[in-house]
Design a protein around this motif. Sequence first.
Motif, PDB file in Angstrom:
ATOM      1  N   MET A   1     -31.010   2.121 -15.603  1.00 35.54           N
ATOM      2  CA  MET A   1     -31.740   2.904 -14.596  1.00 35.54           C
ATOM      3  C   MET A   1     -30.802   3.306 -13.475  1.00 35.54           C
ATOM      4  N   ALA A   2     -31.053   4.470 -12.920  1.00 32.51           N
ATOM      5  CA  ALA A   2     -30.296   4.938 -11.756  1.00 32.51           C
ATOM      6  C   ALA A   2     -31.283   5.257 -10.635  1.00 32.51           C
ATOM      7  N   LEU A   3     -30.885   4.947  -9.406  1.00 34.46           N
ATOM      8  CA  LEU A   3     -31.742   5.191  -8.248  1.00 34.46           C
ATOM      9  C   LEU A   3     -30.864   5.579  -7.072  1.00 34.46           C
ATOM     10  N   GLU A   4     -31.222   6.662  -6.396  1.00 29.62           N
ATOM     11  CA  GLU A   4     -30.439   7.150  -5.261  1.00 29.62           C
ATOM     12  C   GLU A   4     -31.397   7.675  -4.197  1.00 29.62           C
ATOM     13  N   TYR A   5     -31.039   7.502  -2.917  1.00 31.14           N
ATOM     14  CA  TYR A   5     -31.887   7.919  -1.800  1.00 31.14           C
ATOM     15  C   TYR A   5     -31.228   9.014  -0.966  1.00 31.14           C
ATOM     16  N   HIS A   6     -32.078   9.765  -0.288  1.00 24.84           N
ATOM     17  CA  HIS A   6     -31.615  10.804   0.631  1.00 24.84           C
ATOM     18  C   HIS A   6     -32.652  10.910   1.750  1.00 24.84           C
ATOM     19  N   MET A   7     -32.200  10.989   2.989  1.00 21.27           N
ATOM     20  CA  MET A   7     -33.129  11.081   4.104  1.00 21.27           C
ATOM     21  C   MET A   7     -33.598  12.521   4.311  1.00 21.27           C
ATOM     22  N   PRO A   8     -34.866  12.700   4.713  1.00 23.27           N
ATOM     23  CA  PRO A   8     -35.363  14.044   5.026  1.00 23.27           C
ATOM     24  C   PRO A   8     -34.768  14.566   6.324  1.00 23.27           C
ATOM     25  N   ARG A   9     -34.995  15.825   6.576  1.00 22.83           N
ATOM     26  CA  ARG A   9     -34.552  16.456   7.824  1.00 22.83           C
ATOM     27  C   ARG A   9     -35.150  15.703   9.008  1.00 22.83           C
TER      28      ARG A   9
ATOM     29  N   TYR B   1     -34.161   9.793  -6.129  1.00 19.48           N
ATOM     30  CA  TYR B   1     -33.974  10.276  -7.500  1.00 19.48           C
ATOM     31  C   TYR B   1     -33.928   9.065  -8.422  1.00 19.48           C
ATOM     32  N   PHE B   2     -34.761   9.088  -9.465  1.00 24.12           N
ATOM     33  CA  PHE B   2     -34.819   7.997 -10.430  1.00 24.12           C
ATOM     34  C   PHE B   2     -34.590   8.548 -11.829  1.00 24.12           C
ATOM     35  N   SER B   3     -33.809   7.829 -12.616  1.00 22.71           N
ATOM     36  CA  SER B   3     -33.632   8.213 -14.018  1.00 22.71           C
ATOM     37  C   SER B   3     -33.474   6.963 -14.878  1.00 22.71           C
ATOM     38  N   THR B   4     -33.871   7.083 -16.118  1.00 24.62           N
ATOM     39  CA  THR B   4     -33.688   5.984 -17.062  1.00 24.62           C
ATOM     40  C   THR B   4     -33.318   6.552 -18.430  1.00 24.62           C
ATOM     41  N   GLU B   5     -32.274   6.004 -19.019  1.00 25.47           N
ATOM     42  CA  GLU B   5     -31.851   6.463 -20.339  1.00 25.47           C
ATOM     43  C   GLU B   5     -32.748   5.910 -21.436  1.00 25.47           C
ATOM     44  N   ASP B   6     -33.287   4.723 -21.222  1.00 28.32           N
ATOM     45  CA  ASP B   6     -34.112   4.063 -22.225  1.00 28.32           C
ATOM     46  C   ASP B   6     -35.565   4.018 -21.773  1.00 28.32           C
ATOM     47  N   ARG B   7     -36.457   3.813 -22.712  1.00 27.25           N
ATOM     48  CA  ARG B   7     -37.865   3.610 -22.359  1.00 27.25           C
ATOM     49  C   ARG B   7     -37.951   2.380 -21.458  1.00 27.25           C
ATOM     50  N   SER B   8     -38.741   2.482 -20.394  1.00 21.65           N
ATOM     51  CA  SER B   8     -38.785   1.413 -19.409  1.00 21.65           C
ATOM     52  C   SER B   8     -40.217   1.156 -18.960  1.00 21.65           C
ATOM     53  N   ILE B   9     -40.604  -0.107 -18.874  1.00 22.60           N
ATOM     54  CA  ILE B   9     -41.893  -0.509 -18.323  1.00 22.60           C
ATOM     55  C   ILE B   9     -41.603  -1.442 -17.158  1.00 22.60           C
ATOM     56  N   GLN B  10     -41.983  -1.024 -15.958  1.00 20.53           N
ATOM     57  CA  GLN B  10     -41.617  -1.758 -14.753  1.00 20.53           C
ATOM     58  C   GLN B  10     -42.820  -1.964 -13.835  1.00 20.53           C
ATOM     59  N   PRO B  11     -43.008  -3.201 -13.318  1.00 21.79           N
ATOM     60  CA  PRO B  11     -44.014  -3.377 -12.257  1.00 21.79           C
ATOM     61  C   PRO B  11     -43.496  -2.777 -10.958  1.00 21.79           C
TER      62      PRO B  11
END
Length: 278
Positions: free
Chosen positions: A1-9, A21-31
């Motif tokens: 999994m990848a996770l990155e943040y950016h602040m608003p104006r 921004y969130f991405s996952t290469e594999d199927r993922s089940i997360q609480p």
Amino acid sequence: MALEYHMPRADLRDHVRAYYYFSTEDRSIQPLCAEMGNIRVVLNGGGFLHTPDGQKQHITSAFLLGPTMGAYCMEAEAGTRVFGIGIRPKGWITLCGINAEEATDQVIDLTSFAGGLARSSIDEMRNAASLAEMAGAADRFFANILRRRASRRSGVYPEALAQWLLDPNDLSVDELINMMDVSRRQTDRVAKMYFGASPKYLQRKYRALRAADRIRTGELDWLSAAGDAFYDQSHFIKEFKTFVGVTPKQFIGNQAQLITEIQSKRKVQALPIPLASF
């Protein structure tokens, strides 16, 4: 999994908490722990949300997830990419045109409250080459909404209620009413408008989230993190699981990987937004 943040104006930060921004290469089940509310634009893939009310929602487009009053579960397909937007309590009225209680535990199509403006902005976010470009598109989207709704009256944001919810001393509801300087019924109404539930229920939610924040600092074992706010150990474990999605021991054992990743990324990127915040 990848996770990155950016602040608003800067001029949007009273209404928008952060972009991610969130991405996952594999199927993922997360609480996922109980949250304030998010807009999510699915860039690729999709999946399901298992919301606290027991519903299973198929997710393939752009949607608003209202404040969640318990832990929930995300089931993401392999290759899923999502651009997310955290909504602050003030943003329910100013950006979405609804109060938080109307959206609680609900999945709402994004275009239902912003129409064509939302559709064009979603396309811009999906065609963006980076998180910074997605954030720029979102900044323009929210700035346009605020301009359109500038003439609409909105109530004064309840700063006393926000301070009460985040106070580590676990103040009583009677103390909140004194801080708000309005009736109990009015206090309850304002809490539901901006945060989605009664003060008593919200206190349970943020009490558990504060304990999770304390555990993740590494300074306390989970029993010490509970503090004096719970009747006993079994009460703490039950409340923690209700709002965080796993038991304290499972949390320490990284059985809520995405929550742990969220906390770690926020710390690394120096974002002042722990789980128990707005």
